[in-house]
Design a protein around this motif. Structure first.
Motif, PDB file in Angstrom:
ATOM      1  N   TYR A 191       0.837  -1.201   0.000  1.00  0.00           N
ATOM      2  CA  TYR A 191       0.000   0.000   0.000  1.00  0.00           C
ATOM      3  C   TYR A 191       0.873   1.254   0.000  1.00  0.00           C
ATOM      4  O   TYR A 191       0.595   2.229  -0.717  1.00  0.00           O
ATOM      5  CB  TYR A 191      -0.926   0.002   1.217  1.00  0.00           C
ATOM      6  N   ILE A 192       1.943   1.239   0.775  1.00  0.00           N
ATOM      7  CA  ILE A 192       2.848   2.388   0.848  1.00  0.00           C
ATOM      8  C   ILE A 192       3.589   2.565  -0.485  1.00  0.00           C
ATOM      9  O   ILE A 192       3.750   3.679  -0.975  1.00  0.00           O
ATOM     10  CB  ILE A 192       3.853   2.214   2.002  1.00  0.00           C
ATOM     11  N   GLN A 193       4.035   1.468  -1.064  1.00  0.00           N
ATOM     12  CA  GLN A 193       4.812   1.529  -2.295  1.00  0.00           C
ATOM     13  C   GLN A 193       3.951   1.817  -3.526  1.00  0.00           C
ATOM     14  O   GLN A 193       4.449   2.275  -4.548  1.00  0.00           O
ATOM     15  CB  GLN A 193       5.568   0.209  -2.500  1.00  0.00           C
ATOM     16  N   GLY A 194       2.668   1.523  -3.424  1.00  0.00           N
ATOM     17  CA  GLY A 194       1.783   1.731  -4.558  1.00  0.00           C
ATOM     18  C   GLY A 194       1.630   0.460  -5.380  1.00  0.00           C
ATOM     19  O   GLY A 194       2.407  -0.483  -5.239  1.00  0.00           O
ATOM     20  N   PRO A 195       0.633   0.404  -6.283  1.00  0.00           N
ATOM     21  CA  PRO A 195       0.382  -0.808  -7.076  1.00  0.00           C
ATOM     22  C   PRO A 195       1.494  -1.080  -8.077  1.00  0.00           C
ATOM     23  O   PRO A 195       2.097  -0.164  -8.622  1.00  0.00           O
ATOM     24  CB  PRO A 195      -0.944  -0.499  -7.788  1.00  0.00           C
ATOM     25  N   LEU A 196       1.737  -2.378  -8.300  1.00  0.00           N
ATOM     26  CA  LEU A 196       2.718  -2.802  -9.297  1.00  0.00           C
ATOM     27  C   LEU A 196       2.090  -2.774 -10.688  1.00  0.00           C
ATOM     28  O   LEU A 196       0.917  -3.092 -10.850  1.00  0.00           O
ATOM     29  CB  LEU A 196       3.198  -4.221  -9.009  1.00  0.00           C
ATOM     30  N   LEU A 197       2.892  -2.442 -11.675  1.00  0.00           N
ATOM     31  CA  LEU A 197       2.492  -2.542 -13.075  1.00  0.00           C
ATOM     32  C   LEU A 197       3.539  -3.411 -13.763  1.00  0.00           C
ATOM     33  O   LEU A 197       4.679  -2.988 -13.961  1.00  0.00           O
ATOM     34  CB  LEU A 197       2.412  -1.153 -13.719  1.00  0.00           C
ATOM     35  N   LEU A 198       3.143  -4.645 -14.100  1.00  0.00           N
ATOM     36  CA  LEU A 198       4.076  -5.606 -14.675  1.00  0.00           C
ATOM     37  C   LEU A 198       3.622  -6.025 -16.066  1.00  0.00           C
ATOM     38  O   LEU A 198       2.430  -6.225 -16.304  1.00  0.00           O
ATOM     39  CB  LEU A 198       4.192  -6.850 -13.787  1.00  0.00           C
ATOM     40  N   THR A 199       4.573  -6.184 -16.955  1.00  0.00           N
ATOM     41  CA  THR A 199       4.274  -6.767 -18.258  1.00  0.00           C
ATOM     42  C   THR A 199       4.174  -8.284 -18.083  1.00  0.00           C
ATOM     43  O   THR A 199       4.630  -8.827 -17.059  1.00  0.00           O
ATOM     44  CB  THR A 199       5.389  -6.445 -19.264  1.00  0.00           C
ATOM     45  N   PRO A 200       3.585  -9.010 -19.026  1.00  0.00           N
ATOM     46  CA  PRO A 200       3.543 -10.471 -18.920  1.00  0.00           C
ATOM     47  C   PRO A 200       4.932 -11.088 -18.744  1.00  0.00           C
ATOM     48  O   PRO A 200       5.089 -12.071 -17.998  1.00  0.00           O
ATOM     49  CB  PRO A 200       2.895 -10.895 -20.236  1.00  0.00           C
ATOM     50  N   THR A 201       5.937 -10.529 -19.413  1.00  0.00           N
ATOM     51  CA  THR A 201       7.298 -11.051 -19.265  1.00  0.00           C
ATOM     52  C   THR A 201       7.818 -10.842 -17.858  1.00  0.00           C
ATOM     53  O   THR A 201       8.436 -11.743 -17.265  1.00  0.00           O
ATOM     54  CB  THR A 201       8.245 -10.373 -20.277  1.00  0.00           C
ATOM     55  N   GLU A 202       7.575  -9.670 -17.294  1.00  0.00           N
ATOM     56  CA  GLU A 202       8.009  -9.385 -15.922  1.00  0.00           C
ATOM     57  C   GLU A 202       7.254 -10.250 -14.920  1.00  0.00           C
ATOM     58  O   GLU A 202       7.829 -10.748 -13.950  1.00  0.00           O
ATOM     59  CB  GLU A 202       7.800  -7.904 -15.610  1.00  0.00           C
ATOM     60  N   LEU A 203       5.963 -10.456 -15.167  1.00  0.00           N
ATOM     61  CA  LEU A 203       5.149 -11.282 -14.266  1.00  0.00           C
ATOM     62  C   LEU A 203       5.646 -12.722 -14.229  1.00  0.00           C
ATOM     63  O   LEU A 203       5.563 -13.393 -13.192  1.00  0.00           O
ATOM     64  CB  LEU A 203       3.687 -11.237 -14.711  1.00  0.00           C
ATOM     65  N   SER A 204       6.190 -13.199 -15.336  1.00  0.00           N
ATOM     66  CA  SER A 204       6.640 -14.592 -15.408  1.00  0.00           C
ATOM     67  C   SER A 204       7.762 -14.905 -14.424  1.00  0.00           C
ATOM     68  O   SER A 204       8.009 -16.071 -14.113  1.00  0.00           O
ATOM     69  CB  SER A 204       7.100 -14.918 -16.833  1.00  0.00           C
ATOM     70  N   LEU A 205       8.455 -13.891 -13.934  1.00  0.00           N
ATOM     71  CA  LEU A 205       9.546 -14.109 -12.977  1.00  0.00           C
ATOM     72  C   LEU A 205       9.022 -14.500 -11.599  1.00  0.00           C
ATOM     73  O   LEU A 205       9.751 -15.102 -10.804  1.00  0.00           O
ATOM     74  CB  LEU A 205      10.400 -12.837 -12.858  1.00  0.00           C
ATOM     75  N   TYR A 206       7.759 -14.183 -11.322  1.00  0.00           N
ATOM     76  CA  TYR A 206       7.183 -14.415  -9.992  1.00  0.00           C
ATOM     77  C   TYR A 206       6.391 -15.725  -9.963  1.00  0.00           C
ATOM     78  O   TYR A 206       5.249 -15.776  -9.522  1.00  0.00           O
ATOM     79  CB  TYR A 206       6.278 -13.241  -9.608  1.00  0.00           C
ATOM     80  N   ASN A 207       7.029 -16.790 -10.425  1.00  0.00           N
ATOM     81  CA  ASN A 207       6.336 -18.076 -10.549  1.00  0.00           C
ATOM     82  C   ASN A 207       6.729 -19.085  -9.474  1.00  0.00           C
ATOM     83  O   ASN A 207       6.445 -20.279  -9.593  1.00  0.00           O
ATOM     84  CB  ASN A 207       6.599 -18.677 -11.935  1.00  0.00           C
ATOM     85  N   GLY A 208       7.391 -18.635  -8.436  1.00  0.00           N
ATOM     86  CA  GLY A 208       7.724 -19.518  -7.328  1.00  0.00           C
ATOM     87  C   GLY A 208       9.052 -20.223  -7.436  1.00  0.00           C
ATOM     88  O   GLY A 208       9.460 -20.912  -6.497  1.00  0.00           O
ATOM     89  N   THR A 209       9.757 -20.069  -8.551  1.00  0.00           N
ATOM     90  CA  THR A 209      11.044 -20.753  -8.691  1.00  0.00           C
ATOM     91  C   THR A 209      12.179 -19.989  -8.021  1.00  0.00           C
ATOM     92  O   THR A 209      13.187 -20.583  -7.645  1.00  0.00           O
ATOM     93  CB  THR A 209      11.388 -20.947 -10.183  1.00  0.00           C
ATOM     94  N   ASP A 210      12.021 -18.679  -7.877  1.00  0.00           N
ATOM     95  CA  ASP A 210      13.027 -17.860  -7.210  1.00  0.00           C
ATOM     96  C   ASP A 210      12.578 -17.587  -5.782  1.00  0.00           C
ATOM     97  O   ASP A 210      11.606 -16.850  -5.557  1.00  0.00           O
ATOM     98  CB  ASP A 210      13.210 -16.539  -7.968  1.00  0.00           C
ATOM     99  N   PRO A 211      13.248 -18.164  -4.775  1.00  0.00           N
ATOM    100  CA  PRO A 211      12.806 -17.994  -3.387  1.00  0.00           C
ATOM    101  C   PRO A 211      12.926 -16.570  -2.872  1.00  0.00           C
ATOM    102  O   PRO A 211      12.354 -16.236  -1.828  1.00  0.00           O
ATOM    103  CB  PRO A 211      13.727 -18.941  -2.610  1.00  0.00           C
ATOM    104  N   THR A 212      13.651 -15.722  -3.582  1.00  0.00           N
ATOM    105  CA  THR A 212      13.801 -14.334  -3.137  1.00  0.00           C
ATOM    106  C   THR A 212      12.653 -13.452  -3.616  1.00  0.00           C
ATOM    107  O   THR A 212      12.548 -12.298  -3.198  1.00  0.00           O
ATOM    108  CB  THR A 212      15.131 -13.749  -3.647  1.00  0.00           C
ATOM    109  N   LEU A 213      11.804 -13.977  -4.504  1.00  0.00           N
ATOM    110  CA  LEU A 213      10.697 -13.204  -5.048  1.00  0.00           C
ATOM    111  C   LEU A 213       9.365 -13.740  -4.528  1.00  0.00           C
ATOM    112  O   LEU A 213       9.227 -14.945  -4.275  1.00  0.00           O
ATOM    113  CB  LEU A 213      10.691 -13.258  -6.576  1.00  0.00           C
ATOM    114  N   PRO A 214       8.367 -12.873  -4.365  1.00  0.00           N
ATOM    115  CA  PRO A 214       7.031 -13.358  -3.997  1.00  0.00           C
ATOM    116  C   PRO A 214       6.411 -14.151  -5.147  1.00  0.00           C
ATOM    117  O   PRO A 214       6.923 -14.150  -6.272  1.00  0.00           O
ATOM    118  CB  PRO A 214       6.253 -12.067  -3.731  1.00  0.00           C
ATOM    119  N   ILE A 215       5.314 -14.838  -4.851  1.00  0.00           N
ATOM    120  CA  ILE A 215       4.620 -15.647  -5.850  1.00  0.00           C
ATOM    121  C   ILE A 215       3.356 -14.897  -6.280  1.00  0.00           C
ATOM    122  O   ILE A 215       2.500 -14.600  -5.450  1.00  0.00           O
ATOM    123  CB  ILE A 215       4.252 -17.027  -5.290  1.00  0.00           C
ATOM    124  N   TYR A 216       3.261 -14.612  -7.566  1.00  0.00           N
ATOM    125  CA  TYR A 216       2.121 -13.870  -8.103  1.00  0.00           C
ATOM    126  C   TYR A 216       1.363 -14.700  -9.133  1.00  0.00           C
ATOM    127  O   TYR A 216       1.934 -15.541  -9.829  1.00  0.00           O
ATOM    128  CB  TYR A 216       2.590 -12.583  -8.800  1.00  0.00           C
TER     129      TYR A 216
END
Length: 249
Positions: free
Chosen positions: A78-103
């Motif tokens: 909420y403080i940082q504001g909403p994310l705007l991701l392209t489909p390519t950027e969204l693909s990084l948040y698929n759970g394979t990288d433990p340092t990133l959240p899962i979207y």
């Protein structure tokens, strides 16, 4: 003699009798103070919170109610504001990288499902939903073929299969009118299902909205129009005489 008389008539210097005194309350008999009330209220609140913590299995002190401002990840987003991701950027948040959240995304809205890694993380039953917008699969139920935001042609699964004999009895105008009505109802049903899944993730006590996917229209425009998957075709009902629809058994 005269001295004796003087002594006899000398006014007595008697002390006046004390006034009847009324008893006053002692300090030990004072009333209930505000501090006492606050102590009682604090005790009741602490006891209630402890009971909730025990009854919910150490998950909540408010009997399952968790306002968004009590969840640190939600507050930070909420403080940082909403994310705007392209489909390519969204693909990084698929759970394979433990340092990133899962979207995952539904109808262009991105939700954080990191709180349930056993389901949506790497190796989870629904990991295939993550890192993408798979709105079509949420509606059709075809999790292998339809992991895409492309909804073109999905309405066919809600349009009943016509009875050939009855179809012959209709004029071209009547067939056109029926088709338009079928499409209108089918699109309404699609909207209802999509809204259901958006509401599921938005209202979930563990998941929350983080932003939007941008550029989905361009991605869809580059794809070829998909055929309705087999499972979705099998869900179509048959139109019987009189226009009534019989569902697939």
């Amino acid at each position: 003699m005269s001295s004796e008389l003087r002594q006899r008539h000398k006014p007595s210097s008697s002390k006046p009798s004390p006034k009847t005194s009324t008893s006053t309350p002692s300090n030990n008999a004072r009333g209930i103070s505000i501090l006492d009330i606050l102590r009682v209220l604090a005790t009741l609140i602490i006891a209630t919170l402890g009971l909730s913590y025990y009854m919910t299995g150490s998950e909540s002190v408010l009997f399952g109610y968790r306002p968004w401002f009590t969840r640190l990840p939600v507050v930070l987003r909420y403080i940082q504001g909403p994310l705007l991701l392209t489909p390519t950027e969204l693909s990084l948040y698929n759970g394979t990288d433990p340092t990133l959240p899962i979207y995952l995304s539904v109808n262009g809205t991105i939700f954080d499902v990191s709180a349930n890694p056993l389901v949506y993380g790497a190796g989870g039953h629904y990991n295939f939903f993550t890192g993408r917008d798979a709105t079509r699969a949420f509606v059709t139920g075809c999790f292998k073929e339809d992991l895409t935001p492309d909804m073109r042609g999905v309405e066919e699964m809600f349009i009943p299969i016509d009875d050939p004999e009855e179809e012959k009895m209709l004029s071209s105008g009547e067939r056109k009118k029926r088709r338009e009505q079928d499409l209108r109802i089918a699109r309404q049903r699609i909207q209802t299902q999509v809204a259901h899944w958006e509401g599921f993730f938005r209202g979930h006590k563990k998941y929350f909205e983080v932003g939007k996917v941008v550029g989905l229209e361009e991605v869809i425009a580059k794809e070829e129009k998909r055929e309705l998957c087999t499972a979705a075709k099998q869900q179509r009902g048959r139109r019987e005489g009189g226009g009534s629809v019989k569902g697939k058994e």
